[in-house]
Design a protein around this motif. Structure first.
Motif, short mmCIF file in Angstrom:
data_model
loop_
_atom_site.label_atom_id
_atom_site.label_comp_id
_atom_site.label_asym_id
_atom_site.label_seq_id
_atom_site.Cartn_x
_atom_site.Cartn_y
_atom_site.Cartn_z
N GLU A 1 0.85 -1.19 0.00
CA GLU A 1 0.00 0.00 0.00
C GLU A 1 0.89 1.24 0.00
O GLU A 1 1.86 1.30 0.75
N SER B 1 -0.26 4.16 0.98
CA SER B 1 -0.64 4.50 2.35
C SER B 1 -1.97 3.80 2.63
O SER B 1 -2.66 3.40 1.70
N SER B 2 -2.32 3.67 3.90
CA SER B 2 -3.49 2.87 4.25
C SER B 2 -4.78 3.57 3.87
O SER B 2 -4.89 4.80 3.94
#
Lengths: 537, 387
Positions: free
Chosen positions: A123, A125-126
């Motif tokens: 990812e 970012s999440s």
């Protein structure tokens, strides 16, 4: 039996197909509301052919309404974009690089939220549920009707887009959501652009499909209605409503497919000459050859696959500009040779005013049609209302030089479309085909099939159906061949369930994407099959 | 070392507008010799910066910078394909500059492209837009090369360190006290763990250095190529003539040859050691069976016409659209495209034995010794001679 309809700028054409033969065709002028024209042309077709409405199994309609809406910026819906890309891409916000007016017509809001995947599946970012929810609530308050969700590398992993769509749909139940992964293919901004254009057309798509269905039902037909898409296959009305952008450029695909059907050829070069342009495409194994370049729609970069078509401004109505009026009367080869370079072919066309403006109809403008008729008076029987006497002042030398000039223009573009120097058959279609003589350099022969003036409607009637399925398998544990044949079978079953004919189903695309982020050398395998519509459904 | 005039240029007169940016992008694609990442995303970044964020981009001559000025070459390294999906945040270069300033205890006065070819010719303009720093009209390669040490600063034995690598999260990796080959290796592996690509600020230089050890005038050349092609396109003039007239006006690139024209009939490609490696086969438009084969490893490395070698790296080989003469990136080559093959000379420093041992044809699996493009094309009509 099937009906194919082509909604063109000037005419709306319809054909009736039975047992792989065209048995009737009908033409009416197009109407601004489209629906009336479609209803009339189907009505005329049914009346003229005296078929029983219950014998019609399928109606496929090719229309340029979506293309025109984008080009003319009419009837578009404002779109909000929720982009999942983490910090990446902040320097290229949605709509960057769009023409100002189209941006104004389609832009509502954009949210750059965390998320997205690296090329190896990590990812960026999440995913942040809360932030997506807040965005959705804001959009619900503002009453935004069309929402795009785009995520970096969603063509590898659509999970974040799927989840965001669920959240947004919950809070904005009436909004239309387009996920960029529905449009597919690598190339982030192009995919996002395509998704925005799609979302902007969704309200119009509903109006359009309702109208087309109403036009069909008004004629007492109960058969399934399909809409042509850009690869020569057709989609059902529900899909066209959800993904209207797939109908872009279907006219070109239909003309190429129609030419193949009418000529019975599996490969060749299709030259479609209309009133204003000459479009040259290639048919290979019965399907239009696709363009390898990115496709620009209304100056916006997208990543659609479209038929590979080269166009020049040369049609039946193309205006021929002479440097002086006496040139066209001159028999002097010396004078003509010296001046012919200054004669300009188009790009303007008298278009649909040909019957008022062209010389052969009593007008005052010299057009390509005049040259064709003067060069080959035998063609005059094909052109209703043309008067050869009005062309008598054109000198024989001028006419033959100009007709050679026109032929060369077509020969050049045909040569550019060839992939090798070998001879190929040219299939001529469209109303302006009389411009071309019986030889084109580098082509063994030219065919002019019957019904070629309604080739687009024939292509629509003869459209096929496609289906794609995919599956993740492990290089380490699974046998690729077994997975591939299972998946092929699944795709065929699917296409048959949608009305395809099992025997004609064949694989047209196999795609493998290594999912390096998963252990065990996982690969996503996708298979696309295409089939003829079954005659008995 | 200065062989191209970088003393006067339209670009020094006023801040760039987006038209200049688009012109430079077209020139950078040509000078990329098939490689360097695609310029499109950087063009969009610059469009946003100029039109929506009201930034200014200024270009200055390397001659006009003071000797004690600190200047740093900048650019991106990593896999070009990553840029198709993941775009920069836009602050990567800025964080890199700030960190370099902290390391050296001195403000950076100007930036320059580490390579003019492809996206990296453009990306320093974004730093200029955001930090209001000038970009010097020069670069380290005069084209694109596959590895970071294949440039003039390394050939002239400047140290590449300290080097600062950054990504869109603002993560920052500093590499120091490493030789230039090791620096390249460490940078590559960092780019992979940073998500496939990262921004690099390295080879810090003084103002006095850039007057001697850069390839000068390359931003102007890129802008001239793009401008000439654009104007020729509008006026319906020959795009090939327009391209050659821009190259002919320089000393480094003046030996320019149209090697071939035809249709691409085959592209074979494999991905190995982080490179895109393969060959392109082109068939002539005529019926006499002429063919050309071009070999590539990220950039085009050699070109043959009817089995005769006609150009090799480090000279520039570009495949261009037959009609517009705009360069086509290696990754965008497809069956059926109608193209021209163009080769031109490059700065003499890359033709020295020392340079050839690093980046000559033998480094790319060819058996042939390097021969300059003007020697391989002596019999052909070329555009390099003065009229």
């Amino acid at each position: 039996m099937r009906i194919g309809v082509d909604v063109g700028g000037t005419n709306t054409d319809a054909v009736l197909l039975s047992q792989r033969r065209v048995i009737f065709s009908h033409k009416t002028p197009s109407t601004t509301d489209v629906q009336t024209g479609v209803s009339e042309v189907i009505g005329g077709l049914l009346a003229g052919s005296c078929v029983d409405t219950s014998a019609i199994q399928r109606i496929t309609i090719g229309t340029t309404q979506i293309t025109n809406a984008i080009l003319e910026e009419k009837g578009l819906t404002k779109v909000a974009v929720i982009r999942l890309a983490g910090p990446a891409g902040r320097s290229v916000r949605p709509w960057t690089g769009w023409p100002t007016s189209l941006k104004r017509a389609t832009r509502s809001a954009s949210y750059l939220l965390p998320g997205g995947y690296e090329f190896d599946g990590r990812e960026i970012s999440s995913f942040d549920e809360q932030m997506v929810r807040e965005a959705a609530l804001e959009l619900a308050n503002r009453g935004v009707e069309a929402i795009v969700i785009s995520c970096v590398n969603s063509q590898l992993n659509p999970r974040m887009e799927d989840r965001a769509a669920e959240i947004v749909q919950f809070h904005c139940p009436s909004a239309h959501i387009t996920k960029s992964s529905d449009i597919g293919r690598v190339g982030f901004i192009e995919r996002e652009n395509s998704a925005i254009l799609n979302a902007a057309c969704t309200r119009l798509a509903t109006i359009m499909t309702d109208g087309l269905e109403a036009a069909v039902r008004a004629n007492g037909l109960t058969a399934a209605v399909c809409i042509s898409q850009n690869d020569g296959t057709a989609i059902d009305v529900a899909t066209a409503r959800r993904l209207p952008i797939l109908t872009m450029a279907s006219g070109q695909a239909n003309s190429i497919r129609g030419a193949a059907f009418l000529s019975g050829l599996k490969s060749g070069i299709v030259v479609d000459i209309g009133g204003t342009t000459c479009d040259v495409g290639v048919i290979k194994n019965g399907l239009p050859r696709e363009s390898t370049k990115g496709v620009t729609i209304g100056a916006v970069k997208t990543n659609f696959r479209m038929p590979d078509v080269s166009s020049i401004a040369l049609g039946g109505g193309t205006i021929i500009h002479c440097p002086n009026s006496s040139l066209s009367r001159s028999e002097s080869v010396t004078e003509l040779s010296a001046q012919i370079g200054r004669v300009e072919l188009g790009p303007q066309s008298v278009g649909s005013d040909i019957k008022e403006r062209s010389l052969c109809f009593g007008g005052d403008t010299l057009t390509a049609t005049d040259i064709a008729l003067a060069a080959n008076p035998g063609l005059a029987v094909q052109v209703q209302g043309a008067n050869l006497e009005l062309l008598e002042h054109l000198s024989g030398s001028f006419v033959s030089m100009m007709s050679q000039f026109i032929n060369n223009e077509v020969s050049d573009i045909v040569d550019q479309m060839k992939t090798s120097a070998e001879d190929m058959t040219v299939i001529l279609v469209g109303g302006g085909q009389l411009l071309v003589a019986d030889t084109i350099e580098g082509c063994t022969h030219i065919v002019r099939p019957k019904y070629s003036d309604v080739a687009n409607a024939v292509g629509a009637a003869w459209s096929q159906i496609s289906s794609a399925t995919d599956q993740i398998y492990s290089h380490e544990q699974d046998d690729r061949d077994v997975v591939l044949s299972d998946l092929t079978l699944k795709s065929i079953d699917h296409v048959v369930s949608k009305g395809g004919d099992r025997d004609s189903a064949r694989v047209v695309e196999v795609n493998e994407v290594p999912l390096t982020y998963l252990p065990g050398q996982k690969v996503r395998l996708s298979v696309k099959v295409i089939a003829e519509f079954s005659e008995t459904t | 070392m200065i062989t191209t005039n970088a003393r006067e240029s339209r670009l020094y007169q006023s801040p760039l507008d987006f038209q200049d940016v688009q012109d430079i992008a077209i020139g950078c694609s040509f000078l990329g010799a098939g490689g360097g990442s695609i310029t499109y995303v950087t063009e969009l970044q610059l469009q946003q910066a100029l039109e929506e964020d009201d930034s200014r981009i200024t270009i200055v001559s390397p001659h006009d910078i003071s000797d004690d000025a600190l200047v740093v070459p900048c650019g991106w390294i990593g896999a070009p394909g990553v840029l198709l999906e993941k775009y920069p945040d836009g602050n990567e270069g800025i964080i890199g500059i700030k960190k370099m300033e902290a390391l050296l205890g001195q403000k950076v006065d100007a930036v320059l492209p580490m390579e003019i070819g492809g996206q990296n010719g453009l990306s320093p303009l974004l730093i200029s837009a955001k930090l209001n720093l000038p970009v010097l009209d020069c670069d380290g390669m005069g084209r694109a090369f596959p590895k970071g040490f294949m440039q003039v600063f390394n050939l002239l034995e400047r140290s590449g360190t300290p080097a600062v690598l950054t990504n869109e999260h603002g993560h920052c990796v500093i590499i120091d006290d490493a030789d230039n080959i090791t620096l390249e290796r460490l940078s590559r592996s960092t780019s992979v763990s940073m998500g496939g690509r990262c921004h690099k600020v390295s080879y810090p230089l003084w103002g006095s250095d850039v007057k001697e050890m850069v390839i000068p005038g390359t931003l102007t050349l890129a802008a001239d190529i793009g401008r000439n092609l654009r104007i020729a396109g509008c006026r319906g003039q020959s795009s090939q003539e327009a391209l050659f007239s821009a190259l002919r006006a320089t000393k480094d690139y003046r030996y320019a040859y149209p090697l071939f024209e035809g249709k691409i009939v085959d592209v074979s490609r494999r991905y190995q050691y982080g490179f895109s490696i393969g060959t392109v086969k082109i068939e002539g438009f005529g019926v006499n069976g002429d063919t050309s084969v071009i070999q590539f490893q990220n950039e085009f490395t050699a070109a043959w016409v009817n089995d005769e070698l006609r150009a090799t790296i480090p000279d520039i080989i570009s495949i261009v659209d037959a009609e517009t003469c705009e360069a086509i990136h290696v990754e965008n080559l497809r069956y059926g495209q109608r193209v021209g093959v163009i080769a031109c000379s490059t700065n003499s420093i890359f033709r020295s034995q020392k340079a050839l041992d690093l980046l000559g044809p033998r480094q790319f699996g060819l058996q042939d010794e390097y021969r300059p493009v003007e020697a391989l094309n002596q019999t052909t009509n070329h555009f390099g001679d003065a009229e």
